[in-house]
Motif scaffolding. Sequence first.
Motif, PDB file in Angstrom:
ATOM      1  N   LEU A  14      33.504  37.178  45.972  1.00 53.44           N
ATOM      2  CA  LEU A  14      34.583  37.347  45.551  1.00 53.44           C
ATOM      3  C   LEU A  14      34.836  35.722  44.241  1.00 53.44           C
ATOM      4  O   LEU A  14      34.747  35.770  44.030  1.00 53.44           O
ATOM      5  CB  LEU A  14      35.965  37.523  45.463  1.00 53.44           C
ATOM      6  N   ARG A  15      34.543  34.830  45.634  1.00 54.76           N
ATOM      7  CA  ARG A  15      34.832  33.334  45.363  1.00 54.76           C
ATOM      8  C   ARG A  15      33.648  32.713  44.183  1.00 54.76           C
ATOM      9  O   ARG A  15      34.470  32.147  43.213  1.00 54.76           O
ATOM     10  CB  ARG A  15      35.719  32.485  46.391  1.00 54.76           C
ATOM     11  N   LEU A  63      43.298  33.613  43.948  1.00 57.08           N
ATOM     12  CA  LEU A  63      41.932  34.180  43.836  1.00 57.08           C
ATOM     13  C   LEU A  63      41.213  34.039  43.804  1.00 57.08           C
ATOM     14  O   LEU A  63      39.908  34.572  44.356  1.00 57.08           O
ATOM     15  CB  LEU A  63      42.132  34.931  41.952  1.00 57.08           C
ATOM     16  N   GLU A  64      40.737  33.228  42.860  1.00 57.54           N
ATOM     17  CA  GLU A  64      39.179  32.235  43.167  1.00 57.54           C
ATOM     18  C   GLU A  64      38.843  31.782  44.194  1.00 57.54           C
ATOM     19  O   GLU A  64      38.069  31.665  45.515  1.00 57.54           O
ATOM     20  CB  GLU A  64      39.652  31.981  41.910  1.00 57.54           C
ATOM     21  N   GLN A  65      40.660  31.747  45.530  1.00 57.02           N
ATOM     22  CA  GLN A  65      39.509  30.687  46.948  1.00 57.02           C
ATOM     23  C   GLN A  65      39.606  32.234  47.523  1.00 57.02           C
ATOM     24  O   GLN A  65      39.283  31.745  48.814  1.00 57.02           O
ATOM     25  CB  GLN A  65      40.928  30.359  47.117  1.00 57.02           C
ATOM     26  N   SER A  86      30.980  41.956  31.301  1.00 56.79           N
ATOM     27  CA  SER A  86      30.361  43.076  30.488  1.00 56.79           C
ATOM     28  C   SER A  86      31.124  43.726  31.621  1.00 56.79           C
ATOM     29  O   SER A  86      31.901  43.385  32.621  1.00 56.79           O
ATOM     30  CB  SER A  86      28.487  43.042  31.124  1.00 56.79           C
ATOM     31  N   ASN A  87      30.771  45.244  30.738  1.00 59.61           N
ATOM     32  CA  ASN A  87      31.439  46.446  32.124  1.00 59.61           C
ATOM     33  C   ASN A  87      31.104  46.876  33.420  1.00 59.61           C
ATOM     34  O   ASN A  87      31.829  46.613  34.009  1.00 59.61           O
ATOM     35  CB  ASN A  87      30.915  47.873  31.190  1.00 59.61           C
ATOM     36  N   ALA A  88      29.581  46.197  33.533  1.00 61.30           N
ATOM     37  CA  ALA A  88      28.663  46.118  35.151  1.00 61.30           C
ATOM     38  C   ALA A  88      29.834  45.156  35.959  1.00 61.30           C
ATOM     39  O   ALA A  88      29.806  45.275  37.200  1.00 61.30           O
ATOM     40  CB  ALA A  88      27.946  46.056  34.780  1.00 61.30           C
ATOM     41  N   GLU A  89      30.157  43.899  35.168  1.00 63.05           N
ATOM     42  CA  GLU A  89      30.498  42.764  35.751  1.00 63.05           C
ATOM     43  C   GLU A  89      31.805  42.806  36.534  1.00 63.05           C
ATOM     44  O   GLU A  89      32.482  43.158  37.098  1.00 63.05           O
ATOM     45  CB  GLU A  89      30.616  41.316  34.858  1.00 63.05           C
ATOM     46  N   ARG A  90      33.057  43.609  35.433  1.00 66.08           N
ATOM     47  CA  ARG A  90      34.388  44.270  35.190  1.00 66.08           C
ATOM     48  C   ARG A  90      33.845  44.732  35.993  1.00 66.08           C
ATOM     49  O   ARG A  90      35.361  44.412  37.102  1.00 66.08           O
ATOM     50  CB  ARG A  90      34.584  44.508  34.284  1.00 66.08           C
ATOM     51  N   ARG A  91      33.540  45.954  36.579  1.00 64.32           N
ATOM     52  CA  ARG A  91      33.507  47.003  37.523  1.00 64.32           C
ATOM     53  C   ARG A  91      33.462  46.647  39.222  1.00 64.32           C
ATOM     54  O   ARG A  91      33.868  46.664  39.645  1.00 64.32           O
ATOM     55  CB  ARG A  91      32.114  47.946  37.152  1.00 64.32           C
ATOM     56  N   HIS A  92      32.603  45.224  38.627  1.00 60.97           N
ATOM     57  CA  HIS A  92      31.573  44.813  40.633  1.00 60.97           C
ATOM     58  C   HIS A  92      33.092  43.805  40.659  1.00 60.97           C
ATOM     59  O   HIS A  92      33.547  43.866  41.843  1.00 60.97           O
ATOM     60  CB  HIS A  92      30.913  43.861  39.998  1.00 60.97           C
ATOM     61  N   LEU A  93      33.860  43.053  39.435  1.00 66.91           N
ATOM     62  CA  LEU A  93      35.079  42.395  39.603  1.00 66.91           C
ATOM     63  C   LEU A  93      36.105  43.064  40.892  1.00 66.91           C
ATOM     64  O   LEU A  93      36.814  42.671  41.784  1.00 66.91           O
ATOM     65  CB  LEU A  93      36.056  41.685  38.678  1.00 66.91           C
TER      66      LEU A  93
END
Length: 290
Positions: A14-15, A63-65, A86-93
């Motif tokens: 995530l970081r 959050l970023e840490q 993107s939609n895929a990146e948002r789901r990944h997040l």
Amino acid sequence: MSEDALKSERLRELREFLMSRRARVSPAEAGLPDGGARRRTPGLRREEVAVLAGVGASWYQWLEQGRDISVSPQVLDAVARVLRLSNAERRHLYLLAGLNPPAPEVAPEKRDMCDGLRRLIDTWMPYPAHIMDMYYNCVMYNAAAAIVLGMRPGNTQNCLVDFFVDPLYRSRSKSWERNARTVVAQFRAASSARPDDEGYRAVFEQLAECAEFAVLWAERDIEDAGQIRKELDHPLAGLLVVESTAMKVPARPDLTIVLHTPLGEADTAEKLEWLASPEGRRGAMYPVAG
């Protein structure tokens, strides 16, 4: 790997993911003046992301840490918007943050895939193939689907409705009663995920007067889409035994590709090849779909 180790790895990813996405977005792209000042790192600063997303600077830093903090879908959506995910990146997040991802959506740049999907099902010849949307509406079908399954402009163009009400398909399907339960269970599984969707309600209303559908619907069976064995009695070729496989394209989650593969019974492959030949097409009951 232990649960704690998996969680630690997820937070580390995530970081790294947030840092890499933040570096891609320039102040100008985010609607901020760059002020002409030289930046030590490319992209947005953490505090700029926090301000644009409407969250506290300390919270976004945590959050970023990759700290183990509580997050909400609303806040993640705000961060995704600022980082232009993107939609895929948002789901990944969502997954990295430990939340259930939102339902897949079609990215605008992926909507124009019909030419490629048409080539796919045409390449599947001489075997039947068709594509339907999330409401079981037929989007396109190849020539073999027209010859074998009776798909044609004259029916309802909804695969579920035609399964029950199209006299041509029902006259050919020797496995209709066995497959009807599966078809309805799959439709219930799909529609239950969107209980307020008018599209599913419209299909249901089309079948409201069908007693056979009503009986199966009342049983409340649930099944995921997969493979179905179909036995068809074709007026020209006789018995055909195929296996339909429902497949999803991640970039187009609103569409399902249904490919029919001949099984090793009744010389089905040879018969399908003949039906797709000029001789077989001339004897077909309905014109080939163009």
